[in-house]
Design an enzyme around this catalytic site. Structure first.
Site, PDB file in Angstrom:
ATOM      1  N   ASP A  56      83.606 -21.534  53.034  1.00 35.40           N
ATOM      2  CA  ASP A  56      83.775 -22.427  51.889  1.00 35.40           C
ATOM      3  C   ASP A  56      84.785 -21.831  50.917  1.00 35.40           C
ATOM      4  O   ASP A  56      84.969 -20.610  50.839  1.00 35.40           O
ATOM      5  CB  ASP A  56      82.433 -22.631  51.174  1.00 35.40           C
ATOM      6  N   LYS A  78      89.432 -27.527  49.922  1.00 37.91           N
ATOM      7  CA  LYS A  78      88.806 -28.586  49.133  1.00 37.91           C
ATOM      8  C   LYS A  78      89.365 -28.624  47.715  1.00 37.91           C
ATOM      9  O   LYS A  78      89.492 -27.610  47.048  1.00 37.91           O
ATOM     10  CB  LYS A  78      87.287 -28.380  49.082  1.00 37.91           C
TER      11      LYS A  78
END
Length: 327
Positions: A56, A78
């Site tokens: 992540d 992201k």
């Protein structure tokens, strides 16, 4: 007759031995709130033995630094408006690696099942024939308040803990929890929209006061503006920061002090059980003491070659540290 020729390649006997085939494996693991000292042994081993790692974006660099240089690392790209595309990209990368027989580690911050989309990824890989192994992590929802000196439960003050998200699916604002005097609420993924969140929390409950003769259209949680709260950012990292305030001033505090993600919001009377604000609208606490004292003690025990003198060693080290820091 002359022997017939075949275009088929000769049989490779090694392909008949399953032991020589790479066995694909997918691991979903939590990396904890930030400090490498808070990794579980299982996750640390997974980091060292995986052949592909998908991380992540918020997994901090001290954790990523533990990854062997030989191991390919992909970090989720992201950003607002691209979260779903980045998520799908990682899933596809993981599937392609598994089909090649790789050991894939899907590395998440905190715990994979606490707002980490762990269950979705588990189902996604299982549907494609690869059953993941899940390794827990220390969730920031409970450890960050601890590092900020906030006991989520305390007798006579808080007997309930509620973990919420500040951002729902596709960025939608979730329904705010109703006020509970003996409740501690922890909001993850909320600081980027803290103004909207606080407005919804302090707005009246359904059936509350009327505005211009009509019932208020904005249904909220009915939380008093004087409710103590704390913003905890970069928990367990060297640049940890805690902002102590109330719902009345926390938005102003964050706007004034700036943002240091990742962070969370803790709400409830438990925020002032151990530490207060001294009458100020907000106070800021910088830094994290770390785990050096524990490392020193354990190192001394190992050097001594026995555990029998642990207490004496601990006391000696603590006394020496106090002498070194005394004015």
């Amino acid at each position: 007759p002359s022997p017939t020729t075949s275009s088929n390649p000769p049989l490779d006997i090694s392909t008949l031995d399953l032991r020589n085939r790479p066995t694909p494996r997918i691991i979903l693991a939590g990396s904890g709130p930030g400090s490498p000292s808070l990794l579980t042994l299982a996750t640390h081993r997974a980091i060292q033995t995986a052949t592909v790692i998908l991380a992540d974006k918020l997994v901090p660099s001290p954790i990523l630094d533990l990854i062997p240089r030989r191991t390919p690392l992909h970090i989720a790209r992201k950003f607002p408006g691209n979260a779903e595309a980045a998520q799908n990209e990682l899933l596809v990368l993981g599937l392609e690696a598994l089909q090649k027989g790789e050991t894939v580690l899907r590395l998440k911050q905190g715990d994979p099942y606490i707002y980490g989309r762990g269950s979705e990824e588990y189902a996604w890989f299982e549907e494609r024939g690869f059953k993941p192994q899940v390794l827990p992590g220390i969730t920031s929802a409970l450890s960050a308040p601890l590092f900020a000196g906030v006991p989520c439960t305390s007798r006579g003050v808080s007997d309930q803990v509620l973990i919420c998200t500040g951002t729902g699916r596709k960025g939608a604002a979730p329904k705010p929890p109703e006020y509970g005097e003996s409740q501690t609420v922890v909001f993850l993924m909320a600081l980027h929209r803290i103004t909207e969140l606080v407005d919804s929390l302090v707005a009246p409950l359904p059936g509350g006061k009327e505005v211009d003769g009509e019932e208020d259209a904005q249904k909220g949680g009915g939380w008093p503006r004087t409710t103590p709260c704390a913003v905890v950012e970069r928990a367990s990292c060297s640049d940890q920061r805690v902002i102590r305030s109330t719902l009345d001033f926390v938005v102003q505090a964050v706007e004034c002090e700036g943002s240091r993600p990742p962070g969370l919001l803790v709400l409830g009377k438990a925020c002032e059980v151990l530490k207060g604000r001294g009458g100020s609208r907000w106070v800021v606490e910088e830094g994290f003491e770390g785990f050096e004292v524990f490392d020193d003690i354990l190192g001394a025990v190992q050097q001594a070659g026995e555990n029998g003198g642990f207490r004496e060693l601990a006391a000696e080290r603590a006394e020496r540290k106090n002498d070194a820091t005394a004015p």
